[in-house]
Design a protein around this motif. Structure first.
Motif, short mmCIF file in Angstrom:
data_model
loop_
_atom_site.label_atom_id
_atom_site.label_comp_id
_atom_site.label_asym_id
_atom_site.label_seq_id
_atom_site.Cartn_x
_atom_site.Cartn_y
_atom_site.Cartn_z
N GLU A 1 64.67 21.95 60.67
CA GLU A 1 64.37 20.80 59.70
C GLU A 1 63.67 21.31 58.53
O GLU A 1 63.90 20.84 57.36
N THR A 2 63.01 22.51 58.70
CA THR A 2 62.20 22.95 57.41
C THR A 2 63.33 23.52 56.50
O THR A 2 63.30 23.39 55.35
N ILE A 3 64.27 24.29 57.19
CA ILE A 3 65.49 24.87 56.20
C ILE A 3 66.21 23.65 55.38
O ILE A 3 66.65 23.81 54.48
N ARG A 4 66.35 22.50 56.14
CA ARG A 4 67.18 21.41 55.74
C ARG A 4 66.17 20.82 54.41
O ARG A 4 66.97 20.50 53.45
N LEU A 5 65.20 20.57 54.61
CA LEU A 5 64.23 20.07 53.67
C LEU A 5 64.14 20.85 52.35
O LEU A 5 64.09 20.29 51.44
N ASN A 6 63.93 22.26 52.81
CA ASN A 6 63.77 23.18 51.33
C ASN A 6 65.04 23.23 50.58
O ASN A 6 65.07 23.14 49.51
N ALA A 7 66.22 22.95 51.66
CA ALA A 7 67.44 22.95 50.77
C ALA A 7 67.56 21.50 50.14
O ALA A 7 68.23 21.83 48.78
N GLU A 8 67.31 20.66 50.52
CA GLU A 8 67.19 19.25 50.13
C GLU A 8 66.37 19.34 48.67
O GLU A 8 66.76 18.99 47.69
N ILE A 9 65.27 19.94 48.93
CA ILE A 9 64.40 20.16 47.70
C ILE A 9 64.88 20.87 46.61
O ILE A 9 64.85 20.68 45.38
N ALA A 10 65.59 21.96 47.14
CA ALA A 10 66.08 22.73 46.00
C ALA A 10 67.32 22.24 45.52
O ALA A 10 67.43 22.46 44.04
N ALA A 11 67.97 21.35 45.95
CA ALA A 11 69.19 20.64 45.56
C ALA A 11 68.45 19.74 44.14
O ALA A 11 69.27 19.47 43.40
N ARG A 12 67.63 18.97 44.78
CA ARG A 12 67.04 18.12 44.03
C ARG A 12 66.52 18.72 42.68
O ARG A 12 66.37 18.26 41.50
N ASN A 13 65.72 19.70 42.77
CA ASN A 13 64.99 20.74 41.70
C ASN A 13 66.24 21.04 40.84
O ASN A 13 66.32 20.96 39.55
N ALA A 14 67.60 21.59 41.36
CA ALA A 14 68.58 22.04 40.46
C ALA A 14 69.04 20.71 39.80
O ALA A 14 69.45 20.82 38.66
N ALA A 15 69.29 19.62 40.46
CA ALA A 15 69.72 18.61 39.74
C ALA A 15 68.82 18.07 38.52
O ALA A 15 69.17 17.38 37.72
N ALA A 16 67.56 18.07 39.00
CA ALA A 16 66.53 17.66 37.84
C ALA A 16 66.53 18.76 36.78
O ALA A 16 66.67 18.30 35.56
N GLU A 17 66.98 20.00 36.81
CA GLU A 17 67.15 20.89 36.06
C GLU A 17 68.20 20.69 35.14
O GLU A 17 68.41 20.62 33.96
N ARG A 18 69.55 20.25 35.79
CA ARG A 18 70.59 19.86 35.01
C ARG A 18 70.58 18.64 34.19
O ARG A 18 71.02 18.97 33.13
N ALA A 19 69.79 17.75 34.80
CA ALA A 19 69.46 16.48 34.09
C ALA A 19 68.75 16.63 32.84
O ALA A 19 68.93 16.33 31.73
N ALA B 1 68.47 19.52 31.36
CA ALA B 1 69.24 20.34 30.23
C ALA B 1 70.25 19.58 29.62
O ALA B 1 70.39 19.53 28.17
N GLU B 2 70.74 18.39 30.18
CA GLU B 2 71.76 17.66 29.50
C GLU B 2 70.94 16.51 28.52
O GLU B 2 71.46 16.24 27.57
N GLY B 3 69.79 16.17 29.01
CA GLY B 3 69.00 15.29 28.32
C GLY B 3 68.57 16.04 26.88
O GLY B 3 68.67 15.42 25.81
N ALA B 4 68.01 17.41 27.16
CA ALA B 4 67.76 18.27 25.86
C ALA B 4 68.92 18.41 25.05
O ALA B 4 68.97 18.38 23.88
N ALA B 5 70.23 18.55 25.49
CA ALA B 5 71.46 18.76 24.86
C ALA B 5 71.85 17.37 24.26
O ALA B 5 72.06 17.43 23.10
#
Length: 159
Positions: free
Chosen positions: A69-87, A89-93
């Protein structure tokens, strides 16, 4: 006078009571501060001094379901963080594109405004020259009429 002094003193005590009630005594002595300064931040002793505790169980004692469960939650958090970083970067562009378009449009409008002002200045100069020539011509015609003679002159060309 004494009653007034007593009343004023009582009012002062009533006003200061909440402040005095919220005042806390120092919790760490000088020796505790020196002792805590020598402890490594993040260590178990450091946490214990702050009233916290953390103890990681060995891998054998870990609950596999909790680990998964911890691994799943950490992966979910990492995915959300990556999506936020992409968003982000797209917003800045997108912001940079819009900003560049705005600067281009502003430069184009400034050029048009400068051209308009130059054209207006040229038109005003031409009108002033025409009005001077027209005034001179009208003065010449008026002089001819006063002298009762015929003057052959042409009016100035329209500007």
């Amino acid at each position: 006078m004494i009653r007034f002094t007593l009343a004023a003193g009582a009012a002062l005590l009533l006003a200061a009571a909440p402040v005095l009630a919220q005042t806390t005594a120092p919790q760490a002595t000088t020796s505790a501060k020196v002792q805590s300064a020598s402890v490594t931040p993040g260590s178990e002793e450091w946490l214990r001094q702050r009233g916290e505790s953390y103890h990681q169980a060995s891998d054998a004692e870990q609950n596999p379901a909790e680990v998964a469960e911890t691994i799943r939650l950490n992966a979910e958090i990492a995915a959300r963080n990556a999506a936020a970083e992409r968003a982000e970067a797209e917003g800045a562009a997108a912001f940079e594109r819009q900003s560049a378009q705005w600067r281009e449009e502003t430069a184009r409008l400034e050029t048009r405004r400068a051209q308009y002002e130059a054209d207006l200045a040229a038109a005003n100069a031409a009108r002033a020259a025409y009005e001077r020539e027209r005034a001179a011509w009208e003065a010449e015609v008026a002089a001819c009429e006063r002298a009762r003679r015929v003057c052959v002159t042409t009016p100035p060309a329209k500007y």
